[in-house]
Write an enzyme that holds these catalytic residues in place. Sequence first.
Site, mmCIF file in Angstrom:
data_model
loop_
_atom_site.group_PDB
_atom_site.id
_atom_site.type_symbol
_atom_site.label_atom_id
_atom_site.label_comp_id
_atom_site.label_asym_id
_atom_site.label_seq_id
_atom_site.Cartn_x
_atom_site.Cartn_y
_atom_site.Cartn_z
ATOM 1 N N GLY A 9 3.282 10.626 2.515
ATOM 2 C CA GLY A 9 2.809 9.256 2.318
ATOM 3 C C GLY A 9 2.384 8.573 3.592
ATOM 4 N N GLY A 12 1.646 4.790 4.239
ATOM 5 C CA GLY A 12 2.650 3.804 3.893
ATOM 6 C C GLY A 12 3.252 3.090 5.097
ATOM 7 N N ALA A 15 6.263 5.166 6.538
ATOM 8 C CA ALA A 15 5.719 6.405 7.106
ATOM 9 C C ALA A 15 5.021 6.151 8.432
ATOM 10 C CB ALA A 15 4.766 7.061 6.123
ATOM 11 N N ARG A 34 -3.185 10.933 -0.174
ATOM 12 C CA ARG A 34 -3.850 11.240 -1.450
ATOM 13 C C ARG A 34 -5.356 11.250 -1.277
ATOM 14 N NH1 ARG A 34 -1.808 7.159 -5.805
ATOM 15 N NH2 ARG A 34 -1.882 5.745 -4.027
ATOM 16 N N ALA A 79 7.365 8.914 0.685
ATOM 17 C CA ALA A 79 6.464 8.461 -0.375
ATOM 18 C C ALA A 79 7.195 8.317 -1.706
ATOM 19 C CB ALA A 79 5.304 9.449 -0.534
ATOM 20 N N LYS A 153 14.834 5.252 -7.982
ATOM 21 C CA LYS A 153 15.368 5.679 -6.688
ATOM 22 C C LYS A 153 16.683 6.451 -6.847
ATOM 23 C CE LYS A 153 13.545 4.968 -3.410
ATOM 24 N NZ LYS A 153 12.410 5.655 -2.746
#
Length: 333
Positions: A9, A12, A15, A34, A79, A153
């Site tokens: 990710g 992000g 990240a 992506r 991610a 989560k």
Amino acid sequence: MTESVLVTGGSGFVAGYVIRELLERGFRVRTTLRNPARADAVRRKLVLDGDLSFTVADLLSDDGWDAAAAGMDYVVHTASPMPVGEHRGQDIITPARAGTRRVLESARRAGVRRVVVTSSTAAAIPTEPGGPADENVWTDLPDKPRYAYPRAKTLAEQDAWRMVAGWPAGPELVTVLPSNIQGPALDADLSPSVWLIRMMLTGKMPVLPQMGYAIVDVRDLAVLHADAMTEPSAAGRRFIAAGQFLWFREMAELLRDRLGAQAAKVSPRRLPNWVVRAAAPFNAEMNQMVPSLGVRSRLSSARAEKQFGWHPRPAADSVIDTANSLIKLGLAG
């Protein structure tokens, strides 16, 4: 020999700071996107030299993950979908669990030494609202829409621990559980936590519900990820990353007191709990607020403090640094 890390990710918020921290420590970093067209933008916002490369992989597809993990010593899996933006009203539990499975299975096939998974303190909610919470606490909530994020989560993290328990040859697993993440935004693609401060600054939050969060700065969180990745004795452990608790009204007061005219649109008005509860059956966002009304979380980061000497910076500094970054980016008007 330079060691290599895959960070999932890469576009992000978390990240980006993890990548910065790892590059500063001399690691070779590969990160997933992506959309490969975002690679230049990610590199620009990090404003840092280092051995950084990009690869394409999506949590919703098996394609690309084995290639992403190949040759890596470590994986940091940041991610995960949030119930906002493109995922608003969508199933976030399935992609969170499937994505974690794909990352771990690819790491195992690649012979990765250790995987660090970014979980959340939403996976450590005590049964008694506002009760003390440490790494021994696991969230246990009913399968209802208002609990979609904490369930996503929790279930994804539990899946990860179950999977590695069945793999005696590795990889090792460590999970990091951040609370509400603040800190300087790197670009206009804002995380939901930073969006909260932007809403206050722009006057888009005319009333403040009786809610609050324990704050962790993204810069401190990145340090903890890197320490959890490299410290041998951290293997097989969860680490909560949480600092001081602030109510929304306290955040608003901070902004007004420290930023003066730049916080002129920040509202001090309170939203009564009964209004939120009355609107909850008809409004998805209000519905998600209900469990948090009036709840002051008591999260302990004692394990991370003892293991790594880790200490989060003052929550007020993180909130103000977040706000100043939004002003600098022209996102606070």
